[in-house]
Structures are given as C-alpha cells and as structure tokens.
Design a protein around this motif. Structure first.
Motif, PDB file in Angstrom:
ATOM      1  N   THR A  74       0.701  -1.148   0.057  1.00  0.00           N
ATOM      2  CA  THR A  74       0.031  -0.005   0.029  1.00  0.00           C
ATOM      3  C   THR A  74       0.884   1.162   0.050  1.00  0.00           C
ATOM      4  N   LEU A  75       2.045   1.201   1.085  1.00  0.00           N
ATOM      5  CA  LEU A  75       2.674   2.503   1.023  1.00  0.00           C
ATOM      6  C   LEU A  75       3.687   2.433  -0.489  1.00  0.00           C
ATOM      7  N   THR A  76       4.051   1.347  -0.836  1.00  0.00           N
ATOM      8  CA  THR A  76       4.855   1.297  -2.050  1.00  0.00           C
ATOM      9  C   THR A  76       4.207   2.154  -3.293  1.00  0.00           C
ATOM     10  N   ASP A  77       3.010   1.746  -3.547  1.00  0.00           N
ATOM     11  CA  ASP A  77       1.809   2.065  -4.431  1.00  0.00           C
ATOM     12  C   ASP A  77       1.779   3.632  -4.503  1.00  0.00           C
ATOM     13  N   LYS A  78       1.966   4.278  -3.141  1.00  0.00           N
ATOM     14  CA  LYS A  78       1.590   5.464  -2.911  1.00  0.00           C
ATOM     15  C   LYS A  78       2.823   6.276  -3.161  1.00  0.00           C
ATOM     16  N   LEU A  79       4.125   5.807  -2.980  1.00  0.00           N
ATOM     17  CA  LEU A  79       5.548   6.192  -3.402  1.00  0.00           C
ATOM     18  C   LEU A  79       5.651   6.176  -4.851  1.00  0.00           C
ATOM     19  N   PHE A  80       5.115   5.303  -5.462  1.00  0.00           N
ATOM     20  CA  PHE A  80       5.482   5.375  -7.012  1.00  0.00           C
ATOM     21  C   PHE A  80       4.386   6.453  -7.520  1.00  0.00           C
ATOM     22  N   SER A  81       3.395   6.622  -6.929  1.00  0.00           N
ATOM     23  CA  SER A  81       2.310   7.795  -7.433  1.00  0.00           C
ATOM     24  C   SER A  81       3.064   9.129  -7.296  1.00  0.00           C
ATOM     25  N   LEU A  82       3.864   9.052  -6.486  1.00  0.00           N
ATOM     26  CA  LEU A  82       4.467  10.453  -5.757  1.00  0.00           C
ATOM     27  C   LEU A  82       5.530  10.813  -7.058  1.00  0.00           C
ATOM     28  N   LEU A  83       5.970   9.798  -7.614  1.00  0.00           N
ATOM     29  CA  LEU A  83       7.095  10.199  -8.801  1.00  0.00           C
ATOM     30  C   LEU A  83       6.424  11.094  -9.823  1.00  0.00           C
ATOM     31  N   ASP A  84       5.229  11.237 -10.014  1.00  0.00           N
ATOM     32  CA  ASP A  84       4.564  12.259 -10.901  1.00  0.00           C
ATOM     33  C   ASP A  84       4.215  13.342 -10.181  1.00  0.00           C
ATOM     34  N   ASP A  85       4.553  13.710  -8.974  1.00  0.00           N
ATOM     35  CA  ASP A  85       4.365  14.854  -8.167  1.00  0.00           C
ATOM     36  C   ASP A  85       5.164  15.779  -8.706  1.00  0.00           C
ATOM     37  N   ALA A  86       4.831  17.166  -8.835  1.00  0.00           N
ATOM     38  CA  ALA A  86       5.632  18.303  -9.092  1.00  0.00           C
ATOM     39  C   ALA A  86       6.455  18.648  -8.178  1.00  0.00           C
ATOM     40  N   ASP A  87       6.070  18.512  -7.059  1.00  0.00           N
ATOM     41  CA  ASP A  87       6.863  18.957  -5.671  1.00  0.00           C
ATOM     42  C   ASP A  87       7.906  17.822  -5.027  1.00  0.00           C
ATOM     43  N   LEU A  88       7.112  16.804  -4.925  1.00  0.00           N
ATOM     44  CA  LEU A  88       7.641  15.693  -4.481  1.00  0.00           C
ATOM     45  C   LEU A  88       8.530  14.562  -5.088  1.00  0.00           C
ATOM     46  N   GLY A  89       8.202  14.679  -6.483  1.00  0.00           N
ATOM     47  CA  GLY A  89       8.629  13.936  -7.390  1.00  0.00           C
ATOM     48  C   GLY A  89      10.044  13.358  -7.027  1.00  0.00           C
ATOM     49  N   PRO A  90      11.107  14.546  -7.204  1.00  0.00           N
ATOM     50  CA  PRO A  90      12.409  14.158  -7.068  1.00  0.00           C
ATOM     51  C   PRO A  90      12.862  13.555  -5.514  1.00  0.00           C
TER      52      PRO A  90
ATOM     53  N   ALA B 234      14.854   6.914  -9.713  1.00  0.00           N
ATOM     54  CA  ALA B 234      14.393   5.762  -8.809  1.00  0.00           C
ATOM     55  C   ALA B 234      14.852   4.362  -9.202  1.00  0.00           C
ATOM     56  N   LEU B 235      14.823   4.176 -10.434  1.00  0.00           N
ATOM     57  CA  LEU B 235      15.452   2.830 -11.024  1.00  0.00           C
ATOM     58  C   LEU B 235      16.845   2.400 -10.558  1.00  0.00           C
ATOM     59  N   SER B 236      17.645   3.580 -10.872  1.00  0.00           N
ATOM     60  CA  SER B 236      19.211   3.612 -10.663  1.00  0.00           C
ATOM     61  C   SER B 236      19.206   3.487  -9.102  1.00  0.00           C
TER      62      SER B 236
END
Length: 1028
Positions: A816-832, A891-893
């Motif tokens: 559940t937390l992993t899915d949330k973390l993956f979704s944040l990769l598209d976030d403008a502020d929290l992506g990096p 993230a992959l690296s």
C-alpha cells in the motif's frame, strides 16, 4: 524355474552372439528379482565360456561380470568361492578376456562373503598372471579399486603377505600416467605407509615408484569432466611421501635437489612437503641432512624472488626447528637443536648489525622463524641476539639505523609470543628487560617521529609478554605516552601513542587510572590559550578525547574515563566559550567508541545505564530549556551535530543492556518524554511539567529545542531488544505521529518519523499493528493528496520511513505504501524526493532499523522488493510525461545500485533500455549510480547489450567530458570493458572511441588520466597486429 530357462538362454544368446549390451542389465534384473540365480547364469553361459573363440569367451565373462556388479551383495560364501576359482583360472586365459575378468574380481572384492584366504589367493594370481601397465585405463583402475577394497575388508590377510604385497603393488603402479589412476594408486600407497604394512626390503622401491612424480607437474585440460586438479595430486602424493620416517633418508635429499630447480612451483611444493614431513620425523632422521637443508632454506630467503617462496621457506624452517626441539637429550647424545641453531646464528647473526645492508631483514626473518618454533629455540636465539642488538642500538647515531635495529627487536619479541606457554611463567626477555626498556624509553625521548612510532610498537609487544614489565616500567611508559599525546604535533606519532596506550591499558589498567586520565583531564580543562594557540590546543583536546576512548577497555577504566567525557559536555553547556560544538561532538564520539569496545559485562552495562545515558539526557534537556537571551550564548548541545553524535552513544549502549536494565531504560525514556518524569536524571532542577513531544504555549523558535530531543528518545527505545516491551506504546506512537506531521523543524520531524518506524518494525504482528498502519496511511494520504498542504514534506518523510520499517519485515501492507510512493514520482513538488526515497528504502540505516538495533530485518529484502516492483517502475516510466521520466530513472538507478552484484548481472538485461536512458539524465547522481550498475554487466555482456552497442557507446563517450571526476572515471572504465566485447562487434567504433579518449589524456586529474591511458591502449590494440 524351468519355464524361465528359455528367457535366460535368450538373454545369453542375444548378449554373446547378438552383441546387445543392454541385455546385461536385463540379466542383472532377473537375478535381483529371483527369476534365476548366478549359478544358473553360469550354467547357461557354459558353451560361451568354453568356446574355442577368445572373443566369445570374453563376451560370456563380460555378461557374468556385469551381473555381479549389480548383485554382489546377494552372493553366498559358496558362490563367491566358486566364482573366485573360476576368475583366477581365467586370468591365465587369452588377453582379451582379462578386462571382464578384472571387473568381475572387483565386484567380488565388494562382497561381504569373501572366504578366508581368498584375498591372498586373488592377489597372488593377479600379481603373477597380469601385467597391469599393459592394460587399458579402465582395467588399471579396476586393479587399483580391487586393492583398495581388499585393504578395507581384508587388511590382516594382506599384511600376512608381508613385503610381497608391497612388491606386487610397486610392479602394478610402475609407469602409471593417468591422473585418475594416480589418485587411486597414491591412496593405496598412503594406506601402506600409514597402516603399518611391512615394506621390508622394498621400502626404497615404494618410495621410488611414487617419488618419481614429485614435484607434480599437471595442467588439467579445459572443461575436464573429472575435475581433477593439480592440488589434488599434490596433496595425495604428499600424504604418501611424508607418511613415514622410513622415507626420510630418501625424501630429504630429493627435496634438497628439487630446491635447486628454477621452476617456482617445484620450489614451493618442495618447501611445503618439507614442512609436512618433519612433523612426522625425529631429530635422528634429520641429523645428516641439516646442513644441506639449512643451506637451501637460507638461499630461498636471501635470494628470493617470490613472496610465496619466502613464506614457505620460513614455515619449513619453523617446522624443522620444532622437530629438533622435540628431541629428548641423553647424557651421551648430541643436542641437534643447538647444532642447528649454531648454523643459523653463524650465517645470520652478523647481518643484524649492519642496518644499512639488504640482508638485515632476511636474516631477521630466518631467526624469527626459528624463534617461533619452540621455547627452547626462542631462549637460545634471544640470548644470542638481543644483547648485541641493544649494544648496537646504543652505539649507532643515525636515526634510520636505530629505527631498523628497533624494528628487528620488535619482530623478535612478536615471534616469541606463540611459544610463551603456561609452563614457562617467566618471559623469555626477563633477563634483557632492563636493557630493552632503556632502549624503548630512549627512543620515545628522541625527536625523530619514525623512531618514536617504532618504539611505541616495541612497547606494545613488550607489554603483551605476561609479567615482563614492572609497575614502575608501566608508569614510566604512561609518562612518555602522555608527553607524546600532549606535546608532539605529528599526527602519526599521536595516533601511534593512542594505539599503544589502548594496548597497555588492557593489560595494566591501574597506571592509566592514576596517571593518564587525571593528566588528560587537567590538560583539557586548562585555561584558554592565546588566539595563536587555539588551533593547537583544539588538536591536543581531540587527541586527549581519542586517548580516553582507546584506554577504556576494562570496566575499571570506563568508570574513570567516562566522567571526564561527560564533564566536557557539561562544561560545553555551562560555558559555550570553553568547549566548541566540534569538541563536544568528539567527546560523544569517544563515548560511542567506549560503548562499542568496552567488555560487555554487567558492570559496564550498569555504568551506562545508571550514569552515562541519564547524564546525556539531562544535559540535552538542560540545553533545550535554556533561555538564550538570559545566558547570552546558545549551548552547543542544542546543535544538530552534537545531538546526532549523542544518538549512537545511547543507541549502542542500550542495544547491549541486560534485560532488566533494558526494561528500566524503556520505562524511564517513555515517562520522561510523555509525562515529564525527570526523577531519574541527575541535576534535577527542571521545571515541574515538561512534555518535549507536545507544542507548548510558546513561540515555534523556542519549541524546536525541545522537540528535536526526540532523536534521543529514538536512540533509547528503538535500539532495545524486541523482547523488551515499551510502556504506553500506543500513546507514544500517537504522539510521535502527531509530532512528525505537525512540526516544521527538520531534525524533529525526521527523528519522530524514524522513532515511529522503529517501533512499528518491532511491534508484534496482529490486528493492532494493521489498524495502526491503516490509520497512519489514511492520514498521510490526506496530507499528500493536498498540494496546498504545508506539511507535505513531513508526511512524505513519515511515509518513507514507515515503508522501510514494513519492507524489512515483509509486512503485507507494505505494498500500500509502495503504491503511494510510486504515485508521488509524478508529483511536481515531491517527485525528486520520492526518487531519492527509493535509495533510503534499499540502504542500511545507521541509527535505526538495522540489525545492531535488533530490528526485524528479513534476508534478501532488497531482492524481493526489486522483483515485486521493477515491472511497476517500467510501466510508470512508459506512461509518465517526458518531464517526469527523470524521476523514474533516478528511482530505478537507486534501486538497482543497492542490489547485490550477482542480482544486477542477472536482472539488468531486462532493464537495459531504461538504464541507457538514465545515462542521459542530467542528474549526476543518477549517472554515477547507473554507470556503477553497468560496469559488472559489461564484463560478461548479454546478447541484448551487444545489440544496443551503438546507443551504449554514444552515451558513454558523452559522459567522458562530465564535470564530475567520478563520472569521468566510471564512464572510461565502462568504455574499457566494452573493448573486450567480440572484436567484430566493437571494431567499427574503434576510431570514434580513440578520438574521444584523446581528451581525457590531458585531464587535470591524475586518476582520470590513468584510466584513459589504460582504456586507450586496449582500444589501440583492437584489430592491430599482435592485438585481439
């Protein structure tokens, strides 16, 4: 049974006449199933066995032998007796019948029903009628296996043959060349020499027939299915040659001869064999060869061109001296050890007094190797060598000569440590103690740094000799070490003095308690120096702090040293001008080293539990409550660097506490932070109601001082064993969650998130844990889903740490937390930040969630995370808009870079396209981690990588000019690895790569230039004459 006869006759006919070998298996099955007996088979074979055609008789015997191989355990004694008589008679038959006869005899040697005397009869027939070396490889192996079987089951009968058995074996083995059969033959020879077979007049013959293979020269063919190595043959032959002292008169001259060889492997084998054989010999076996052996060993050390040869020669000398030391002296016998050591001293002693010549160290090594063999040898050599060495030291004036002599002395002291047994209470150096101490203390008083460093090493070695140094010597040593610590500015000298003090304090703690610790304390708390002396005084304080940590090994020293370190912290808090924040952090570092190095016992644990941890908490709380306006200057103990240095002290100490102390620590820490209970703290002058986890009616800038103390709470409760129950855990978790989501101070909310995660990781599985996680995820989701929320960073921090806590223990809600973390990769502020968060998930944490803190860490959690989520990452990358793709690449690296190398090599081909894309990412961290992932894969490239060679080379060449040195080096190394791809694949890129590598040849960094030279050289050779 008669009904079955046609079947048996049919099997025999088809095997003998039809040449159908598979029928032998059918016949063996019929005997095993009871459809017919072995004797019935013999009757059915009657015409075949009596045929006038040798090949027909051979087929008949072969069928019988094949059946016996499968059914030898079911034979009766009478059947075995008849079959033996038949086979022994067949040994006189035509030579084509001999191979199946030998296989049949081998099967019978495995039977437990061999009649008495049959082994003798069988071997007499074998040795008399068969010339073994004229047989094929498999038949020779049969003979050796027969002998091995009979040696295991009929050893007494074989020994009854006397020397005839040895002679027969020698004849059988003479001329053997196949390595498989040699291993069998060496096993037989080893049994002969180790099990007391009578070799009689054939002792030399047995030695000659085996020693002709010494030293072994064998190179196994590539892809050898038998797996026989040169080392296997060496060990098997060595066991034979060194197995009995009766071989000494033959083996020792052979070893002396082989040591004259120019072949390095022959020398090494000879030296190792010498070391092995003298362990079985007595001094009388060696007496006539001592001079020759010594001459050879001396030459190998004096004129060595190989470190391996030198080490083997010294080991052989030690073994030889040890053998001579075991001799029992009689009134009329010569002392072989003294005679041998006289040879050593005659040839080596005079070189020790020539410290500027190259033979000093070879001579010292030889004498030290002999010293390490026995107490007697050490006593003789030290008595002859140490007094002249001391005299030479006192007569020399050059520091380099003195240092060399001192180093020789140190080696002698170290070499005798192994032979100082409990039987000899007095040290070997007792007679020379005064002169050695005088030399050491004189060297410590010199101004030459190298001489002082060597003297500290000698002093350490002398102190480890039980009972050698007196109390007065130790006190004088402590005075010298103290002087070096306080006055010598050479960092190497002070480091050596610290190490020496630590070694001495373990053996002689009293002198350090009474002399060193008070002196260091006085120096650290002395009045402030002038401005010009501030830097040097700061360096002295750091050395003092390091020395206090080094000497604190025994509990008695810990009790005296830790109050000094705590006083430094207290003084830094009371008067910030006296001790800087850096010095306070160094004091914490010393406390951490003490917690790590001190002996784990109840007394040390009590010291940390009762004194150190409460004092640290008290000082930190005082600093947090201090009003900066009233004091004029902020306490250094509120600085993040100092608090971060306190955390590992408390964490290390609490992780080693006994159960009772651990429970009390948990109770105290929780009651302090939840209820403001300060009753266990020293200097109890705190306000009546303190709640560091709750925001008070005061300004935010004042509250952070208290809230950041949650890092110390984390150190206390998250490092305890999982068996310790944390009181008021639900309330504590609630407070931590609130603090981590509402506080704006980075250290405070990060430490609260870590503490929360540490408790969640250890919380028992069940509905309570699941409910807590779901409630936390819901709250974090609501914060993260609101782009305008001011607490998104805090919520993300808690999310990533809770995710790590659940990942380590394989909790099912982790996804559940992993899915949330993956979704944040598209976030403008929290992506990096989300991309960086994957590095945190895969890395080891230093202060929480690690095995040292008793966290619940399952094996291979990184591999499991990768296998479950790599596909999600690829899908997300493919679906993401162009501007968000770098987050996925990063993230992959971060994930792949933390995987074990073996996993990287097997998994990277499937992710190659993304990794190549990552090389174009502008983030230097992504570039570097991707290059480090690619490098091991390039060594054995998969086909998919070869197919994308154009894209790979283009991206690697672009990174050669990167501003970051590490990226330039890594990319050049990858280019070097590409040069070893199949030549026809990489040759088209040769010109382009050589042009690109010209630039790094003039790089401003030497390390880059070195890599470029190596890579360009390999690419130049590609396709050139003499190259690949």
């Amino acid at each position: 049974m008669a009904a079955e006869s046609p079947l048996l006759l049919s099997l025999v006919e088809e095997f003998v006449s039809g040449l159908q070998d598979s029928k032998a298996k059918d016949a063996a099955t019929g005997v095993r199933d009871g459809r017919f007996t072995v004797l019935q088979l013999v009757e059915a074979l009657g015409q075949s066995l009596t045929s006038s055609q040798p090949h027909t008789r051979a087929r008949g015997v072969q069928l019988l032998s094949d059946v016996l191989q499968e059914n030898h355990t079911a034979l009766t004694e009478r059947e075995v007796e008849l079959l033996l008589a038949f086979y022994e008679n067949r040994l006189k038959d035509h030579y084509v019948i001999t191979p199946p006869v030998l296989r049949g005899l081998q099967a019978l040697t495995k039977s437990r029903m061999l009649p008495p005397g049959s082994a003798v009869s069988m071997l007499r027939s074998l040795f008399q009628d068969v010339h073994v070396q004229s047989l094929m490889l498999a038949e020779r192996a049969c003979v050796y296996n027969m002998l091995i079987n009979l040696m295991e089951s009929r050893e007494d009968e074989l020994k009854g043959l006397g020397a005839d058995f040895v002679f027969g074996f020698v004849q059988s083995m003479d001329g053997e060349r196949d390595p498989r059969n040699l291993l069998l033959a060496f096993q037989i020879a080893k049994n002969i020499v180790l099990r007391g077979y009578n070799m009689g007049k054939f002792t030399e013959e047995l030695f000659e027939v085996t020693s002709c293979y010494f030293p072994i020269d064998f190179s196994p063919p590539p892809n050898d299915p038998h797996g026989i190595t040169k080392e296997d043959l060496i060990q098997a032959l060595r066991a034979v040659l060194t197995g009995t002292p009766t071989f000494a008169e033959f083996l020792l001259p052979l070893i002396i001869e082989k040591l004259d060889s120019d072949v390095q492997s022959a020398k090494l084998d000879s030296l190792q064999t010498l070391a092995a054989c003298v362990g079985q010999y007595e001094h009388k076996d060696l007496a006539e060869f001592l001079e020759g052996l010594w001459s050879s060993l001396r030459r190998e050390v004096f004129q060595t061109s190989s470190e391996k040869i030198e080490s083997a020669a010294l080991a052989a000398l030690t073994a030889l001296t040890s053998c001579l030391s075991r001799s029992i002296l009689n009134s009329d016998s010569e002392d072989s050890l003294s005679t041998f050591l006289d040879l050593l001293l005659r040839d080596c002693k005079h070189h020790l007094f020539e410290p500027d010549l190259k033979l000093v160290w070879p001579s010292a090594k030889l004498l030290q190797a002999a010293c390490g063999a026995s107490y007697r040898a050490s006593h003789i050599i030290t008595a002859a060598v140490v007094p002249p060495l001391v005299e030479q030291y006192n007569s020399k004036t050059q520091c380099s000569h003195r240092r060399t002599l001192l180093e020789v002395v140190q080696r002698f002291v170290q070499s005798t440590a192994s032979c100082q047994s409990s039987d000899h209470d007095e040290s070997l150096f007792s007679a020379h103690k005064d002169s050695l101490c005088s030399v050491v203390f004189s060297a410590l008083s010199e101004s030459n740094s190298s001489l002082q460093i060597t003297a500290t090493s000698v002093l350490t070695s002398l102190a480890q000799q039980a009972g050698l140094l007196s109390d007065a010597d130790i006190e004088l040593a402590v005075d010298h070490l103290t002087r070096l610590l306080l006055t010598d500015e050479d960092e190497r000298v002070s480091l050596a003095a610290v190490e020496c003090a630590g070694a001495l304090a373990e053996q002689h703690p009293a002198a350090f308690i009474t002399k060193l610790i008070p002196t260091l304390k006085e120096e650290m708390f002395s009045d402030q120096r002038e401005a010009s002396e501030l830097h040097s005084h700061h360096a002295v304080r750091q050395r003092c702090l390091a020395a206090l940590a080094a000497v604190s090994v025994r509990a008695s020293v810990v009790r005296e040293s830790t109050p000094v370190l705590l006083d430094v912290l207290g003084s830094a808090h009371a008067d910030p001008a006296r001790f800087s924040a850096d010095e306070a952090a160094h004091a914490c570092l010393s406390l951490r080293k003490i917690a790590e190095r001190a002996q784990v016992d109840e007394e040390t644990g009590r010291c940390f539990h009762d004194v150190i941890v409460p004092r640290l908490l008290s000082l930190a709380l005082q600093a947090a409550l201090q009003n900066e306006a009233s004091s004029g200057r902020a306490s250094p103990l509120v600085e993040e660097a100092v608090l971060s240095a306190m955390v590992p002290v408390i964490s290390t100490a609490c992780s080693r506490l006994h159960a009772t102390f651990a429970e009390q620590t948990a109770s105290r820490a929780v009651s302090l932070f939840l209820d403001g209970d300060v009753s266990f703290l020293p200097d109890n002058s705190f306000p009546s109601h303190i709640q560091p986890l709750q925001k008070q009616q005061q300004q935010e800038e004042d509250w952070w001082r208290q809230s950041q103390l949650v890092c110390l709470l984390m150190a206390c409760v998250c490092s305890l064993p999982r068996s310790v129950e944390v009181p008021q855990e639900e309330r504590l978790l609630s407070e931590l969650e609130e603090l981590s989501c509402s506080c704006s101070h980075p250290l405070s909310y990060t430490s609260a998130a870590k503490c929360f995660a540490g408790l969640v990781n250890k919380k028992p599985q069940g509905a309570s844990l699941d409910s807590l996680i779901q409630r936390t995820v819901k709250r974090l989701g609501s914060e993260l889903d609101r782009p305008s929320s001011p607490m998104r960073t805090q919520a993300f921090t808690l999310l990533i740490w809770v995710a790590k806590a659940l990942l380590l223990r394989y909790h099912p809600l982790f996804s559940t937390l992993t899915d949330k973390l993956f979704s944040l990769l598209d976030d403008a502020d929290l992506g990096p930040a989300a991309a960086d968060g994957f590095s945190l998930l895969m890395s080891d944490s230093a202060d929480v969630l690690n095995r040292g803190c008793h966290a619940d860490v399952r094996i291979m959690y990184r591999q499991r995370f990768f296998s479950e989520n790599s596909a999600k990452l690829v899908q997300g990358f493919n679906a993401a808009p162009q501007e968000k793709k770098p987050n996925y690449l990063k993230a992959l690296s971060n994930i792949v870079n933390k995987l074990p190398k073996q996993v990287q090599v097997s998994e990277l081909p499937a992710l190659l396209s993304l990794l190549l894309e990552a090389l174009t990412c502008p983030d230097e961290g992504v570039q570097l981690s991707t290059l480090s992932c690619l490098e091991p894969v390039l060594i054995n490239p998969p086909q998919v990588l070869v197919q994308q060679l154009e894209a790979l080379v283009t991206r690697l060449l672009a990174l050669i000019c990167s501003p970051a040195m590490n990226i330039r080096i890594a990319s050049i190394r990858c280019i070097l690895a590409v040069s070893h791809f199949p030549a026809h694949e990489v040759l088209p890129f040769r010109a382009r790569v050589l042009r690109a590598l010209a630039s790094p040849l003039d790089d401003r960094k030497r390390l880059v230039r070195r890599e470029a030279v190596q890579a360009r050289g390999e690419w130049f050779l590609l396709g050139s004459p003499g190259g690949r």
